[in-house]
Design a protein around this motif. Sequence first.
Motif, PDB file in Angstrom:
ATOM      1  N   CYS A 117       0.844  -1.185   0.000  1.00 42.03           N
ATOM      2  CA  CYS A 117       0.000   0.000   0.000  1.00 42.03           C
ATOM      3  C   CYS A 117       0.884   1.241   0.000  1.00 42.03           C
ATOM      4  CB  CYS A 117      -0.886  -0.018   1.246  1.00 42.03           C
ATOM      5  SG  CYS A 117      -2.055   1.323   1.281  1.00 42.03           S
ATOM      6  N   ALA A 118       0.552   2.208  -0.841  1.00 39.90           N
ATOM      7  CA  ALA A 118       1.321   3.451  -0.906  1.00 39.90           C
ATOM      8  C   ALA A 118       0.372   4.630  -0.791  1.00 39.90           C
ATOM      9  CB  ALA A 118       2.086   3.519  -2.226  1.00 39.90           C
ATOM     10  N   VAL A 119       0.835   5.667  -0.070  1.00 43.22           N
ATOM     11  CA  VAL A 119       0.052   6.894   0.064  1.00 43.22           C
ATOM     12  C   VAL A 119       0.766   7.996  -0.707  1.00 43.22           C
ATOM     13  CG1 VAL A 119      -0.933   8.574   1.680  1.00 43.22           C
ATOM     14  CG2 VAL A 119      -0.728   6.170   2.356  1.00 43.22           C
ATOM     15  N   VAL A 120       0.081   8.608  -1.633  1.00 40.45           N
ATOM     16  CA  VAL A 120       0.657   9.714  -2.423  1.00 40.45           C
ATOM     17  C   VAL A 120      -0.249  10.917  -2.203  1.00 40.45           C
ATOM     18  CG1 VAL A 120       1.463  10.470  -4.691  1.00 40.45           C
ATOM     19  CG2 VAL A 120       1.475   8.029  -4.122  1.00 40.45           C
ATOM     20  N   LYS A 121       0.176  11.798  -1.253  1.00 37.19           N
ATOM     21  CA  LYS A 121      -0.684  12.912  -0.842  1.00 37.19           C
ATOM     22  C   LYS A 121      -0.480  14.128  -1.732  1.00 37.19           C
ATOM     23  CE  LYS A 121      -0.265  13.919   3.538  1.00 37.19           C
ATOM     24  NZ  LYS A 121       0.435  14.011   4.854  1.00 37.19           N
ATOM     25  N   THR A 122      -1.556  14.750  -2.140  1.00 37.84           N
ATOM     26  CA  THR A 122      -1.436  15.950  -2.987  1.00 37.84           C
ATOM     27  C   THR A 122      -0.683  17.046  -2.228  1.00 37.84           C
ATOM     28  OG1 THR A 122      -3.623  16.616  -2.184  1.00 37.84           O
ATOM     29  CG2 THR A 122      -3.529  15.533  -4.339  1.00 37.84           C
ATOM     30  N   ALA A 123      -0.868  17.090  -0.905  1.00 36.26           N
ATOM     31  CA  ALA A 123      -0.222  18.159  -0.108  1.00 36.26           C
ATOM     32  C   ALA A 123       1.305  18.046  -0.119  1.00 36.26           C
ATOM     33  CB  ALA A 123      -0.742  18.106   1.327  1.00 36.26           C
ATOM     34  N   ASP A 124       1.802  16.874  -0.478  1.00 39.40           N
ATOM     35  CA  ASP A 124       3.258  16.666  -0.478  1.00 39.40           C
ATOM     36  C   ASP A 124       3.921  17.185  -1.752  1.00 39.40           C
ATOM     37  OD1 ASP A 124       3.243  13.437   1.280  1.00 39.40           O
ATOM     38  OD2 ASP A 124       3.016  15.530   1.964  1.00 39.40           O
ATOM     39  N   PHE A 125       3.112  17.719  -2.695  1.00 41.07           N
ATOM     40  CA  PHE A 125       3.686  18.154  -3.973  1.00 41.07           C
ATOM     41  C   PHE A 125       3.328  19.612  -4.264  1.00 41.07           C
ATOM     42  CE2 PHE A 125       5.218  14.039  -5.171  1.00 41.07           C
ATOM     43  CZ  PHE A 125       4.419  13.191  -4.424  1.00 41.07           C
ATOM     44  N   ASP A 126       4.216  20.264  -5.018  1.00 40.85           N
ATOM     45  CA  ASP A 126       4.013  21.697  -5.287  1.00 40.85           C
ATOM     46  C   ASP A 126       2.910  21.933  -6.307  1.00 40.85           C
ATOM     47  OD1 ASP A 126       7.595  22.290  -5.059  1.00 40.85           O
ATOM     48  OD2 ASP A 126       6.001  22.235  -3.530  1.00 40.85           O
ATOM     49  N   SER A 127       2.627  20.947  -7.131  1.00 44.07           N
ATOM     50  CA  SER A 127       1.567  21.134  -8.128  1.00 44.07           C
ATOM     51  C   SER A 127       0.827  19.820  -8.324  1.00 44.07           C
ATOM     52  CB  SER A 127       2.180  21.556  -9.472  1.00 44.07           C
ATOM     53  OG  SER A 127       2.836  20.433 -10.050  1.00 44.07           O
ATOM     54  N   ARG A 128      -0.363  19.947  -8.902  1.00 44.35           N
ATOM     55  CA  ARG A 128      -1.175  18.768  -9.179  1.00 44.35           C
ATOM     56  C   ARG A 128      -0.472  17.888 -10.214  1.00 44.35           C
ATOM     57  NH1 ARG A 128      -6.326  16.667  -8.437  1.00 44.35           N
ATOM     58  NH2 ARG A 128      -6.305  17.940  -6.552  1.00 44.35           N
ATOM     59  N   ALA A 129       0.235  18.559 -11.163  1.00 48.83           N
ATOM     60  CA  ALA A 129       0.936  17.787 -12.206  1.00 48.83           C
ATOM     61  C   ALA A 129       2.041  16.932 -11.598  1.00 48.83           C
ATOM     62  CB  ALA A 129       1.507  18.741 -13.250  1.00 48.83           C
ATOM     63  N   GLU A 130       2.743  17.492 -10.593  1.00 43.05           N
ATOM     64  CA  GLU A 130       3.810  16.713  -9.954  1.00 43.05           C
ATOM     65  C   GLU A 130       3.234  15.559  -9.143  1.00 43.05           C
ATOM     66  OE1 GLU A 130       5.452  20.472  -8.536  1.00 43.05           O
ATOM     67  OE2 GLU A 130       7.468  19.618  -8.788  1.00 43.05           O
ATOM     68  N   TRP A 131       2.104  15.811  -8.508  1.00 39.34           N
ATOM     69  CA  TRP A 131       1.432  14.730  -7.775  1.00 39.34           C
ATOM     70  C   TRP A 131       1.015  13.628  -8.732  1.00 39.34           C
ATOM     71  CZ3 TRP A 131      -3.704  13.216  -8.554  1.00 39.34           C
ATOM     72  CH2 TRP A 131      -4.150  12.219  -7.688  1.00 39.34           C
ATOM     73  N   ASP A 132       0.483  14.057  -9.865  1.00 41.98           N
ATOM     74  CA  ASP A 132      -0.013  13.109 -10.880  1.00 41.98           C
ATOM     75  C   ASP A 132       1.117  12.220 -11.382  1.00 41.98           C
ATOM     76  OD1 ASP A 132      -0.695  12.742 -14.087  1.00 41.98           O
ATOM     77  OD2 ASP A 132      -2.434  12.579 -12.779  1.00 41.98           O
ATOM     78  N   MET A 133       2.270  12.851 -11.628  1.00 43.46           N
ATOM     79  CA  MET A 133       3.409  12.060 -12.108  1.00 43.46           C
ATOM     80  C   MET A 133       3.903  11.107 -11.009  1.00 43.46           C
ATOM     81  SD  MET A 133       3.614  12.626 -15.177  1.00 43.46           S
ATOM     82  CE  MET A 133       5.116  11.779 -15.648  1.00 43.46           C
ATOM     83  N   ALA A 134       3.898  11.584  -9.779  1.00 43.87           N
ATOM     84  CA  ALA A 134       4.325  10.721  -8.655  1.00 43.87           C
ATOM     85  C   ALA A 134       3.382   9.535  -8.505  1.00 43.87           C
ATOM     86  CB  ALA A 134       4.371  11.535  -7.369  1.00 43.87           C
ATOM     87  N   LEU A 135       2.100   9.803  -8.706  1.00 44.33           N
ATOM     88  CA  LEU A 135       1.103   8.724  -8.630  1.00 44.33           C
ATOM     89  C   LEU A 135       1.390   7.697  -9.721  1.00 44.33           C
ATOM     90  CD1 LEU A 135      -1.650   8.174  -7.020  1.00 44.33           C
ATOM     91  CD2 LEU A 135      -2.732   8.857  -9.172  1.00 44.33           C
ATOM     92  N   ALA A 136       1.680   8.180 -10.933  1.00 44.92           N
ATOM     93  CA  ALA A 136       1.970   7.268 -12.052  1.00 44.92           C
ATOM     94  C   ALA A 136       3.229   6.461 -11.778  1.00 44.92           C
ATOM     95  CB  ALA A 136       2.108   8.068 -13.349  1.00 44.92           C
ATOM     96  N   GLU A 137       4.273   7.153 -11.251  1.00 45.75           N
ATOM     97  CA  GLU A 137       5.515   6.436 -10.916  1.00 45.75           C
ATOM     98  C   GLU A 137       5.253   5.341  -9.881  1.00 45.75           C
ATOM     99  OE1 GLU A 137       7.886   8.368 -13.501  1.00 45.75           O
ATOM    100  OE2 GLU A 137       8.547   6.803 -12.119  1.00 45.75           O
ATOM    101  N   THR A 138       4.422   5.667  -8.906  1.00 50.82           N
ATOM    102  CA  THR A 138       4.139   4.708  -7.827  1.00 50.82           C
ATOM    103  C   THR A 138       3.406   3.488  -8.373  1.00 50.82           C
ATOM    104  OG1 THR A 138       3.967   6.551  -6.294  1.00 50.82           O
ATOM    105  CG2 THR A 138       3.066   4.441  -5.559  1.00 50.82           C
ATOM    106  N   VAL A 139       2.396   3.730  -9.204  1.00 51.04           N
ATOM    107  CA  VAL A 139       1.652   2.614  -9.797  1.00 51.04           C
ATOM    108  C   VAL A 139       2.584   1.794 -10.682  1.00 51.04           C
ATOM    109  CG1 VAL A 139      -0.215   2.010 -11.393  1.00 51.04           C
ATOM    110  CG2 VAL A 139      -0.586   3.765  -9.642  1.00 51.04           C
ATOM    111  N   ALA A 140       3.467   2.472 -11.411  1.00 53.90           N
ATOM    112  CA  ALA A 140       4.374   1.772 -12.338  1.00 53.90           C
ATOM    113  C   ALA A 140       5.315   0.835 -11.591  1.00 53.90           C
ATOM    114  CB  ALA A 140       5.169   2.784 -13.156  1.00 53.90           C
TER     115      ALA A 140
END
Length: 201
Positions: free
Chosen positions: A53-76
């Motif tokens: 299980c991984a938690v990828v919090k939007t608050a941990d990123f400076d932009s939604r785009a960076e969060w989105d990429m982190a989410l994709a990296e995590t799923v990958a």
Amino acid sequence: ARVVVLASGAGSNLAALLEAHDAPGYGARVVAVVTDNPAAGAINVAHDAGIACAVVKTADFDSRAEWDMALAETVAVFNADYVVSAGFMRLLGAGFLARFGGRIINTHPALLPAFPGAHGVRDALAYGVRITGCTVHLIDEGIDTGPIIAQAAVPVEPGDDESTLHERIKTVERQLLVDWVSRIATGTLTVDGRRVTVTPA
Ligand code: GRF
């Protein structure tokens, strides 16, 4: 097929998939859960099942785009063949869609295109429909606008409030999701415009 589940809430859809994926011939295995919500019940469901299980919090990123990429990296990281979004309350951005587009299955607690968005159950109830339901569909760049895979009808009962109606929908919804994840994993999914076909093996 390897499935990563995105969830933000209680995780009852996740629990249903975990309950089903051990069956011989199911064809899909939930290998990880990724959430944006550190308080999601889905985290406990994953832990109880021994699933990563991984938690990828939007608050941990400076932009939604960076969060989105982190989410994709995590799923990958988990080599997902399919991503199942079950009560994931964030919009997946261009980065995520570029990487997993066409392989992201969402479940929505209304009969799309009616009542898209975060309050489908509340909106259907407020509208006064007699029949609502749930939709399993592929995610595209819109809000609950992707091509439909399957739907099921659920009646609205007198005296229903949002939670009683949502619970009735969820009972049907998790069965529809469990059924179609297996069909897609064991068959061939083809999309022609808005028409989705799942051909058994
Ligand atoms: C489901 O009804 C889903 O369609 C909606 O939120 C609910 C999530 O339920 N987006 P759970 O977290 O799977 O219990």
